[in-house]
Write an enzyme that holds these catalytic residues in place. Structure first.
Site, short mmCIF file in Angstrom:
data_model
loop_
_atom_site.label_atom_id
_atom_site.label_comp_id
_atom_site.label_asym_id
_atom_site.label_seq_id
_atom_site.Cartn_x
_atom_site.Cartn_y
_atom_site.Cartn_z
N GLY A 13 -65.48 11.79 -2.32
CA GLY A 13 -64.55 12.64 -1.57
C GLY A 13 -63.13 12.12 -1.63
N SER A 15 -60.56 13.64 -3.20
CA SER A 15 -59.61 14.69 -3.56
C SER A 15 -58.66 15.08 -2.44
CB SER A 15 -60.37 15.94 -4.03
OG SER A 15 -61.38 16.27 -3.09
N ARG A 16 -59.03 14.76 -1.21
CA ARG A 16 -58.20 15.16 -0.06
C ARG A 16 -58.30 14.10 1.03
NH1 ARG A 16 -60.32 19.27 2.74
NH2 ARG A 16 -62.28 19.45 1.61
N TYR A 155 -73.05 15.63 13.83
CA TYR A 155 -72.07 14.71 13.24
C TYR A 155 -72.24 13.29 13.81
CZ TYR A 155 -67.37 13.13 11.78
OH TYR A 155 -66.30 12.46 11.23
N ALA A 157 -74.88 11.94 15.14
CA ALA A 157 -76.14 11.35 14.66
C ALA A 157 -75.97 10.83 13.23
CB ALA A 157 -77.26 12.38 14.72
N LYS A 159 -73.21 9.86 11.80
CA LYS A 159 -72.28 8.72 11.77
C LYS A 159 -72.89 7.47 12.41
CE LYS A 159 -68.98 10.79 9.54
NZ LYS A 159 -68.70 10.40 8.16
P1 NAP Z 1 -61.48 16.15 4.53
O1 NAP Z 1 -59.99 16.14 4.59
O2 NAP Z 1 -62.22 17.39 4.96
O3 NAP Z 1 -61.93 15.75 3.04
C1 NAP Z 1 -63.29 15.66 2.74
C2 NAP Z 1 -63.49 15.12 1.34
O4 NAP Z 1 -64.90 15.01 1.11
C3 NAP Z 1 -62.94 16.03 0.26
O5 NAP Z 1 -62.48 15.23 -0.81
C4 NAP Z 1 -64.17 16.83 -0.16
O6 NAP Z 1 -64.11 17.34 -1.49
C5 NAP Z 1 -65.24 15.77 -0.06
N1 NAP Z 1 -66.58 16.31 0.10
C6 NAP Z 1 -67.05 17.14 1.06
N2 NAP Z 1 -68.35 17.39 0.87
C7 NAP Z 1 -68.72 16.70 -0.25
C8 NAP Z 1 -69.93 16.53 -0.98
N3 NAP Z 1 -71.05 17.15 -0.59
N4 NAP Z 1 -69.93 15.74 -2.08
C9 NAP Z 1 -68.79 15.13 -2.49
N5 NAP Z 1 -67.62 15.23 -1.84
C10 NAP Z 1 -67.59 16.02 -0.74
O7 NAP Z 1 -62.10 14.98 5.43
P2 NAP Z 1 -61.39 13.65 5.98
O8 NAP Z 1 -60.82 13.96 7.31
O9 NAP Z 1 -60.56 13.03 4.93
O10 NAP Z 1 -62.69 12.75 6.26
C11 NAP Z 1 -63.16 11.76 5.33
C12 NAP Z 1 -64.27 10.97 6.00
O11 NAP Z 1 -63.75 10.34 7.19
C13 NAP Z 1 -65.46 11.81 6.46
O12 NAP Z 1 -66.66 11.10 6.27
C14 NAP Z 1 -65.20 12.02 7.93
O13 NAP Z 1 -66.38 12.27 8.66
C15 NAP Z 1 -64.57 10.68 8.30
N6 NAP Z 1 -63.75 10.72 9.51
C16 NAP Z 1 -62.62 11.50 9.58
C17 NAP Z 1 -61.89 11.51 10.76
C18 NAP Z 1 -60.63 12.31 10.90
O14 NAP Z 1 -60.05 12.29 12.01
N7 NAP Z 1 -60.14 13.00 9.89
C19 NAP Z 1 -62.31 10.76 11.85
C20 NAP Z 1 -63.47 10.00 11.75
C21 NAP Z 1 -64.18 9.98 10.56
P3 NAP Z 1 -63.40 18.78 -1.82
O15 NAP Z 1 -61.91 18.56 -1.71
O16 NAP Z 1 -63.82 19.08 -3.21
O17 NAP Z 1 -63.91 19.74 -0.80
#
Ligand code: NAP
Length: 247
Positions: A13, A15-16, A155, A157, A159
């Site tokens: 993941g 890409s973003r 979510y 569970a 994590k």
């Molecule tokens: P995000 O902006 O939604 O980005 C999600 C990334 O995961 C994207 O690159 C997406 O690819 C990829 N992805 C989603 N499903 C996938 C799959 N089945 N196989 C491969 N790649 C997949 O999320 P984020 O906020 O950066 O979160 C990243 C991580 O941090 C997650 O595990 C999230 O639970 C954790 N987290 C985030 C926060 C927060 O506040 N943002 C807080 C706590 C934990 P595409 O671009 O191709 O869709």
């Protein structure tokens, strides 16, 4: 010399959001970087060009982390392309938030598969080649996995499962010089948190001692620490990066 010169990282993941910040931080410290995406092909290719411009080798792979066979094929391809994997970051994750009264089986299964089974899938296929050189596995949990959160039972569970998994891998693999740690981000500005309404965001903000949301780069910095020799004696730990929210 940079902190990660000579190391190869695989980030799911990338890409973003947080994953994109991690791959940029890794490249800025000299690591060669392989990363995955699910559907953001154009964004992924643009990041690859950016990373190559920083003087490192980089490649993006379209691969569903929740799919066991795809994870196996991915690990094989990355090893063919890069020769080794020193750092694995299991970052890919999704939310499907709703109260338990309304949560259906699909919402439960999907979140567990993408957030938790993916960590098994990638660790399973990377750990054996990693045994040759030692390495660092970094799994992205959330403070919600530690504290729980109404409307996020699936979510939370997934994590919390990551934390138990990671402690077990740390104990199993320590003698092979493979470290395994967890990062538990708080509220970080990405597409994932953009989905939350203003009222929810304000409620979080009022409880964060540092009085601001986190930046994805601030998670990337902790990944650099855990991936590099700076974190050489740290394993089995969960590091909260949450502005003090979980205190
Ligand atoms: P995000 O902006 O939604 O980005 C999600 C990334 O995961 C994207 O690159 C997406 O690819 C990829 N992805 C989603 N499903 C996938 C799959 N089945 N196989 C491969 N790649 C997949 O999320 P984020 O906020 O950066 O979160 C990243 C991580 O941090 C997650 O595990 C999230 O639970 C954790 N987290 C985030 C926060 C927060 O506040 N943002 C807080 C706590 C934990 P595409 O671009 O191709 O869709």
């Amino acid at each position: 010399m940079s902190l990660l010169t000579g190391k190869t990282a695989l980030v799911t993941g990338g890409s973003r959001g947080i994953g994109a910040a991690i791959v940029r931080r890794f490249a800025s410290q000299g690591a060669d970087v392989a990363f995955t995406y699910l559907s953001s092909a154009e964004k992924a290719e643009a990041i690859v060009e950016e990373l190559k411009g920083m003087g490192v080798n980089a490649k993006a792979y379209q691969s569903d982390a929740s799919n066991y066979e795809q994870a196996e094929a991915l690990a094989k391809s990355v090893l063919e392309d890069f020769g080794k994997i020193d750092i694995l970051v299991n970052n890919a994750g999704i939310t499907k938030d709703t109260l338990m009264l309304r949560m259906n089986e699909e919402q439960w299964d999907k979140v567990i598969e993408v957030n938790l089974k993916s960590v098994f899938n990638l660790t399973k296929h990377v750990i054996r080649p990693m045994m040759r050189t030692g390495g660092s596995i970094i799994n992205m949990s959330s403070i919600v996995g530690v504290t729980g959160n109404a409307g996020q039972a699936n979510y939370a569970a997934s994590k919390a499962g990551i934390i138990g998994f990671s402690k077990s891998i740390a104990k199993e693999m320590g003698s092979r010089n493979i470290r395994c740690n967890v990062i538990a981000p708080g509220f970080i500005e990405t597409d994932m948190t953009d989905e939350l309404d203003e009222k929810t965001k304000e409620a979080y903000l009022s409880n964060i001692p540092l009085k601001r949301l986190g930046k994805a780069e601030e998670i990337g910095d902790v990944c650099v620490f855990l991936g590099s020799d700076m974190g050489a004696y740290v394993t089995g730990q969960t590091i909260s990066v949450c502005g003090g929210l979980n205190t």
